[in-house]
Design a protein around this motif. Structure first.
Motif, PDB file in Angstrom:
ATOM      1  N   GLU A  17      46.939  31.394  22.821  1.00  7.48           N
ATOM      2  CA  GLU A  17      47.010  29.791  22.157  1.00  7.48           C
ATOM      3  C   GLU A  17      46.230  28.910  22.707  1.00  7.48           C
ATOM      4  N   ASP A  18      45.692  28.093  21.623  1.00  4.99           N
ATOM      5  CA  ASP A  18      44.670  27.138  21.899  1.00  4.99           C
ATOM      6  C   ASP A  18      45.037  25.822  22.460  1.00  4.99           C
ATOM      7  N   ALA A  19      46.479  25.540  22.357  1.00  6.97           N
ATOM      8  CA  ALA A  19      46.907  24.220  22.353  1.00  6.97           C
ATOM      9  C   ALA A  19      47.383  24.102  24.008  1.00  6.97           C
ATOM     10  N   GLY A  20      47.543  22.948  24.472  1.00  3.30           N
ATOM     11  CA  GLY A  20      47.850  22.617  25.918  1.00  3.30           C
ATOM     12  C   GLY A  20      46.814  22.804  26.836  1.00  3.30           C
ATOM     13  N   GLN A  21      47.567  22.743  28.012  1.00  2.00           N
ATOM     14  CA  GLN A  21      46.591  22.987  29.140  1.00  2.00           C
ATOM     15  C   GLN A  21      46.313  24.508  29.357  1.00  2.00           C
ATOM     16  N   PRO A  22      45.018  24.844  29.677  1.00  2.00           N
ATOM     17  CA  PRO A  22      44.683  26.182  30.120  1.00  2.00           C
ATOM     18  C   PRO A  22      45.645  26.558  31.317  1.00  2.00           C
ATOM     19  N   LEU A  23      45.785  27.932  31.172  1.00  2.00           N
ATOM     20  CA  LEU A  23      46.722  28.563  32.199  1.00  2.00           C
ATOM     21  C   LEU A  23      45.977  28.702  33.220  1.00  2.00           C
ATOM     22  N   GLY A  24      46.309  28.428  34.645  1.00  2.00           N
ATOM     23  CA  GLY A  24      45.754  28.574  35.801  1.00  2.00           C
ATOM     24  C   GLY A  24      45.449  30.080  36.050  1.00  2.00           C
ATOM     25  N   LEU A  25      44.409  30.502  36.673  1.00  3.41           N
ATOM     26  CA  LEU A  25      44.019  31.643  37.205  1.00  3.41           C
ATOM     27  C   LEU A  25      45.113  32.443  38.026  1.00  3.41           C
ATOM     28  N   ASP A  26      45.566  31.444  39.020  1.00  3.04           N
ATOM     29  CA  ASP A  26      46.728  31.968  39.896  1.00  3.04           C
ATOM     30  C   ASP A  26      47.666  32.143  39.345  1.00  3.04           C
ATOM     31  N   CYS A  27      48.206  31.528  38.374  1.00  2.00           N
ATOM     32  CA  CYS A  27      49.437  31.953  37.506  1.00  2.00           C
ATOM     33  C   CYS A  27      49.244  33.279  36.614  1.00  2.00           C
ATOM     34  N   LEU A  28      48.159  33.373  36.149  1.00  2.00           N
ATOM     35  CA  LEU A  28      47.769  34.617  35.264  1.00  2.00           C
ATOM     36  C   LEU A  28      47.814  35.666  36.363  1.00  2.00           C
ATOM     37  N   TYR A  29      47.195  35.680  37.410  1.00  3.31           N
ATOM     38  CA  TYR A  29      47.262  36.589  38.368  1.00  3.31           C
ATOM     39  C   TYR A  29      48.685  37.078  38.753  1.00  3.31           C
ATOM     40  N   GLY A  30      49.361  36.064  39.314  1.00  2.00           N
ATOM     41  CA  GLY A  30      50.843  36.305  39.375  1.00  2.00           C
ATOM     42  C   GLY A  30      51.796  37.059  38.526  1.00  2.00           C
ATOM     43  N   LEU A  31      51.353  36.554  37.076  1.00  3.00           N
ATOM     44  CA  LEU A  31      52.102  37.319  36.137  1.00  3.00           C
ATOM     45  C   LEU A  31      51.451  38.735  35.947  1.00  3.00           C
ATOM     46  N   TYR A  32      50.228  38.851  36.140  1.00  2.00           N
ATOM     47  CA  TYR A  32      49.532  40.366  36.167  1.00  2.00           C
ATOM     48  C   TYR A  32      50.233  41.078  37.133  1.00  2.00           C
ATOM     49  N   THR A  33      50.473  40.645  38.427  1.00  3.45           N
ATOM     50  CA  THR A  33      51.107  41.520  39.479  1.00  3.45           C
ATOM     51  C   THR A  33      52.528  41.794  39.149  1.00  3.45           C
ATOM     52  N   SER A  34      53.391  40.659  38.821  1.00  6.54           N
ATOM     53  CA  SER A  34      54.471  41.284  38.178  1.00  6.54           C
ATOM     54  C   SER A  34      54.724  42.090  36.968  1.00  6.54           C
ATOM     55  N   TRP A  35      53.451  41.986  36.146  1.00  7.09           N
ATOM     56  CA  TRP A  35      53.499  42.977  35.049  1.00  7.09           C
ATOM     57  C   TRP A  35      53.071  44.522  35.783  1.00  7.09           C
ATOM     58  N   CYS A  36      52.512  44.580  36.420  1.00  6.12           N
ATOM     59  CA  CYS A  36      52.146  45.885  37.081  1.00  6.12           C
ATOM     60  C   CYS A  36      53.238  46.435  38.063  1.00  6.12           C
ATOM     61  N   LEU A  37      53.916  45.578  38.811  1.00  6.48           N
ATOM     62  CA  LEU A  37      55.085  46.060  39.360  1.00  6.48           C
ATOM     63  C   LEU A  37      56.188  46.586  38.433  1.00  6.48           C
ATOM     64  N   LEU A  38      56.310  46.008  37.388  1.00  9.90           N
ATOM     65  CA  LEU A  38      57.208  46.424  36.242  1.00  9.90           C
ATOM     66  C   LEU A  38      57.010  47.745  35.495  1.00  9.90           C
ATOM     67  N   HIS A  39      55.655  47.880  35.679  1.00  7.30           N
ATOM     68  CA  HIS A  39      55.196  49.099  34.987  1.00  7.30           C
ATOM     69  C   HIS A  39      54.563  50.193  36.067  1.00  7.30           C
ATOM     70  N   HIS A  40      55.014  50.111  37.176  1.00  5.61           N
ATOM     71  CA  HIS A  40      54.706  50.964  38.370  1.00  5.61           C
ATOM     72  C   HIS A  40      53.034  51.096  38.369  1.00  5.61           C
ATOM     73  N   ILE A  41      52.246  50.167  38.065  1.00  3.49           N
ATOM     74  CA  ILE A  41      50.810  50.209  38.352  1.00  3.49           C
ATOM     75  C   ILE A  41      50.277  49.499  39.481  1.00  3.49           C
ATOM     76  N   ARG A  42      49.364  49.934  40.263  1.00  2.00           N
ATOM     77  CA  ARG A  42      48.822  49.296  41.363  1.00  2.00           C
ATOM     78  C   ARG A  42      47.853  48.202  40.603  1.00  2.00           C
ATOM     79  N   PRO A  43      48.206  46.791  40.934  1.00  2.00           N
ATOM     80  CA  PRO A  43      47.290  45.910  40.744  1.00  2.00           C
ATOM     81  C   PRO A  43      46.026  46.022  41.088  1.00  2.00           C
ATOM     82  N   LEU A  44      45.103  45.278  40.404  1.00  4.08           N
ATOM     83  CA  LEU A  44      43.430  45.402  40.870  1.00  4.08           C
ATOM     84  C   LEU A  44      43.397  44.099  41.904  1.00  4.08           C
ATOM     85  N   GLU A  45      42.604  44.130  42.888  1.00  2.00           N
ATOM     86  CA  GLU A  45      42.263  43.284  43.803  1.00  2.00           C
ATOM     87  C   GLU A  45      42.054  41.738  42.751  1.00  2.00           C
ATOM     88  N   ASP A  46      42.146  40.707  43.528  1.00  2.00           N
ATOM     89  CA  ASP A  46      41.914  39.211  42.623  1.00  2.00           C
ATOM     90  C   ASP A  46      40.660  39.269  42.034  1.00  2.00           C
TER      91      ASP A  46
END
Length: 84
Positions: A17-46
């Motif tokens: 999405e090109d509109a609005g404020q850019p998504l913060g990296l901390d938010c995206l990493y938090g989303l990523y760790t939630s996604w990994c948890l749901l998929h039983h994947i060990r997340p990458l380090e930051d």
């Protein structure tokens, strides 16, 4: 790894999405760790996550994506617990 789990994460948990404020990296990493948890994947380090994003064409300082799906729900509920 045949298909990068980062590719799968970006497809399942974000929408370009090109509109609005850019998504913060901390938010995206938090989303990523939630996604990994749901998929039983060990997340990458930051740092490795940031590098993988760049390899997938996502600029960490200017993330023009919106969160979506079950991982977004999990991330939001975990980040902002109900107050009593």
């Amino acid at each position: 790894m045949p298909t990068s789990h980062i590719t799968q994460f970006l497809l399942e948990a974000t929408i370009a999405e090109d509109a609005g404020q850019p998504l913060g990296l901390d938010c995206l990493y938090g989303l990523y760790t939630s996604w990994c948890l749901l998929h039983h994947i060990r997340p990458l380090e930051d740092l490795h996550f940031r590098s993988a994003l760049e390899k997938h064409g996502v600029e960490p300082g200017n993330i023009r994506r919106r969160i979506t799906g079950p991982a977004a729900t999990d991330y939001i509920l975990a980040s902002f617990p109900a107050t009593h």
